[in-house]
Design a protein around this motif. Structure first.
Motif, short mmCIF file in Angstrom:
data_model
loop_
_atom_site.label_atom_id
_atom_site.label_comp_id
_atom_site.label_asym_id
_atom_site.label_seq_id
_atom_site.Cartn_x
_atom_site.Cartn_y
_atom_site.Cartn_z
N LEU A 275 -5.49 41.03 -27.37
CA LEU A 275 -5.18 40.57 -26.01
C LEU A 275 -5.77 39.19 -25.77
O LEU A 275 -5.10 38.29 -25.27
CB LEU A 275 -5.73 41.55 -24.97
N TRP A 276 -7.04 39.02 -26.13
CA TRP A 276 -7.71 37.75 -25.90
C TRP A 276 -7.00 36.59 -26.59
O TRP A 276 -6.83 35.53 -26.02
CB TRP A 276 -9.17 37.86 -26.39
N ARG A 277 -6.54 36.84 -27.82
CA ARG A 277 -5.90 35.74 -28.56
C ARG A 277 -4.44 35.53 -28.14
O ARG A 277 -3.86 34.50 -28.41
CB ARG A 277 -5.98 35.99 -30.07
N ALA A 278 -3.86 36.53 -27.48
CA ALA A 278 -2.45 36.44 -27.10
C ALA A 278 -2.22 35.58 -25.87
O ALA A 278 -1.11 35.09 -25.66
CB ALA A 278 -1.88 37.84 -26.86
N ARG A 279 -3.24 35.40 -25.06
CA ARG A 279 -3.09 34.68 -23.79
C ARG A 279 -4.32 33.83 -23.52
O ARG A 279 -5.41 34.14 -23.98
CB ARG A 279 -2.94 35.68 -22.64
N PRO A 280 -4.16 32.79 -22.71
CA PRO A 280 -5.33 32.02 -22.29
C PRO A 280 -6.31 32.88 -21.51
O PRO A 280 -5.92 33.84 -20.83
CB PRO A 280 -4.74 30.93 -21.39
N TRP A 281 -7.60 32.54 -21.59
CA TRP A 281 -8.66 33.32 -20.98
C TRP A 281 -8.40 33.60 -19.49
O TRP A 281 -8.63 34.70 -19.01
CB TRP A 281 -10.01 32.63 -21.17
N GLY A 282 -7.94 32.62 -18.76
CA GLY A 282 -7.70 32.80 -17.33
C GLY A 282 -6.72 33.93 -17.03
O GLY A 282 -6.83 34.58 -15.98
N GLU A 283 -5.80 34.18 -17.93
CA GLU A 283 -4.81 35.24 -17.72
C GLU A 283 -5.35 36.62 -18.08
O GLU A 283 -4.84 37.62 -17.58
CB GLU A 283 -3.56 34.98 -18.56
N VAL A 284 -6.34 36.69 -18.97
CA VAL A 284 -6.81 38.00 -19.45
C VAL A 284 -8.22 38.34 -18.99
O VAL A 284 -8.76 39.37 -19.39
CB VAL A 284 -6.70 38.09 -20.99
N ARG A 285 -8.79 37.54 -18.14
CA ARG A 285 -10.16 37.78 -17.68
C ARG A 285 -10.31 39.16 -17.04
O ARG A 285 -11.21 39.92 -17.38
CB ARG A 285 -10.58 36.70 -16.70
N VAL A 286 -9.43 39.52 -16.11
CA VAL A 286 -9.53 40.81 -15.43
C VAL A 286 -9.31 41.97 -16.40
O VAL A 286 -10.10 42.91 -16.42
CB VAL A 286 -8.58 40.87 -14.21
N PRO A 287 -8.26 41.95 -17.23
CA PRO A 287 -8.14 43.05 -18.20
C PRO A 287 -9.34 43.19 -19.13
O PRO A 287 -9.75 44.31 -19.45
CB PRO A 287 -6.87 42.69 -18.98
N ILE A 288 -9.93 42.08 -19.54
CA ILE A 288 -11.11 42.15 -20.40
C ILE A 288 -12.30 42.73 -19.64
O ILE A 288 -13.09 43.51 -20.18
CB ILE A 288 -11.45 40.76 -21.01
N MET A 289 -12.43 42.41 -18.35
CA MET A 289 -13.50 43.01 -17.55
C MET A 289 -13.30 44.52 -17.43
O MET A 289 -14.26 45.30 -17.51
CB MET A 289 -13.58 42.36 -16.18
N LEU A 290 -12.06 44.95 -17.24
CA LEU A 290 -11.75 46.39 -17.20
C LEU A 290 -12.11 47.04 -18.53
O LEU A 290 -12.63 48.16 -18.58
CB LEU A 290 -10.28 46.61 -16.88
N TYR A 291 -11.82 46.34 -19.61
CA TYR A 291 -12.14 46.80 -20.95
C TYR A 291 -13.65 47.03 -21.09
O TYR A 291 -14.08 48.05 -21.63
CB TYR A 291 -11.64 45.75 -21.94
N VAL A 292 -14.45 46.09 -20.60
CA VAL A 292 -15.90 46.22 -20.68
C VAL A 292 -16.38 47.42 -19.85
O VAL A 292 -17.25 48.18 -20.29
CB VAL A 292 -16.60 44.91 -20.26
N VAL A 293 -15.78 47.62 -18.68
CA VAL A 293 -16.15 48.76 -17.84
C VAL A 293 -15.91 50.07 -18.58
O VAL A 293 -16.77 50.96 -18.62
CB VAL A 293 -15.38 48.75 -16.50
N GLN A 294 -14.74 50.21 -19.23
CA GLN A 294 -14.47 51.45 -19.94
C GLN A 294 -15.39 51.61 -21.14
O GLN A 294 -15.75 52.72 -21.50
CB GLN A 294 -12.98 51.61 -20.28
N LEU A 295 -15.80 50.50 -21.77
CA LEU A 295 -16.76 50.61 -22.88
C LEU A 295 -18.12 51.11 -22.39
O LEU A 295 -18.77 51.91 -23.07
CB LEU A 295 -16.93 49.26 -23.59
N VAL A 296 -18.55 50.65 -21.22
CA VAL A 296 -19.81 51.12 -20.65
C VAL A 296 -19.71 52.63 -20.39
O VAL A 296 -20.61 53.40 -20.74
CB VAL A 296 -20.17 50.35 -19.37
N LEU A 297 -18.60 53.05 -19.78
CA LEU A 297 -18.40 54.48 -19.53
C LEU A 297 -18.35 55.26 -20.84
O LEU A 297 -18.89 56.36 -20.94
CB LEU A 297 -17.12 54.71 -18.71
N ASN A 298 -17.73 54.69 -21.85
CA ASN A 298 -17.66 55.32 -23.17
C ASN A 298 -19.07 55.56 -23.71
O ASN A 298 -19.39 56.63 -24.20
CB ASN A 298 -16.86 54.42 -24.12
#
Length: 181
Positions: A91-114
């Motif tokens: 995901l990160w490499r597919a789009r510029p950071w500004g477009e994927v910032r929120v999905p990556i933050m959601l990703y980090v949240v689920q990793l913390v829960l994991n």
């Protein structure tokens, strides 16, 4: 059309990718992959610290007939963690950071829960609280898959085995909790 079709692929020009700061260089690609792997390793390490005797504890619990053997969890999680790390990097490499910032933050949240589930279920032996936590994790993974799919179908598909396993693990958590209370 899959939005990945419009994303950067190695060898394409930055103008085709739609941003002056895009595509990422091979060094930033490698850094992105390393960060993705390190985030997943942090979640895995958090769980494994409290799970040193998880296999013997798991085997000592009353389980439903459909519960997998304890030896299966290590190989399954190895594959899942590889897919999880790859999805974030993809995901990160597919789009510029500004477009994927929120999905990556959601990703980090689920990793913390994991990372929190294993200490609750095995370390603290709080099976009911672990069930509530894994429901939150399942929702977080689903939201992450949806957010990833808006930018890259491939990144979202890479998370689907993880989502399926999390749903299965939630069912197993509930059954084990009910059978051992």
């Amino acid at each position: 059309m899959d939005r990945l079709d419009n994303s950067y692929r190695p060898g394409e020009s930055a103008s085709r990718a739609g941003s002056n700061s895009f595509p990422y260089t091979w060094r930033s690609q490698a850094l992105g992959a390393a960060v993705s792997v390190l985030l997943v390793l942090a979640a895995a390490a958090t769980g494994s610290v409290s799970a040193s005797s998880a296999a013997s504890r798991y085997d000592s619990l009353t389980q439903p007939d459909w519960a997998p053997p304890s030896w299966l969890f290590g190989p399954v999680w190895t594959v899942l963690y590889a897919l999880i790390a790859t999805s974030a990097w993809w995901l990160w490499r597919a789009r510029p950071w500004g477009e994927v910032r929120v999905p990556i933050m959601l990703y980090v949240v689920q990793l913390v829960l994991n990372g929190l589930w294993t200490p609750l279920f095995f370390g603290a032996e709080q099976r009911g609280l672990a069930f509530v936590e894994i429901i939150a994790l399942t929702i977080a993974v689903a939201v992450t898959v949806i957010a990833f799919a808006r930018h890259s179908r491939t990144a979202a598909l890479l998370l689907m085995p993880y989502f399926a396993w999390t749903v299965f693990a939630a069912s197993l958590n509930l059954s084990v909790w009910r059978l051992n209370t």
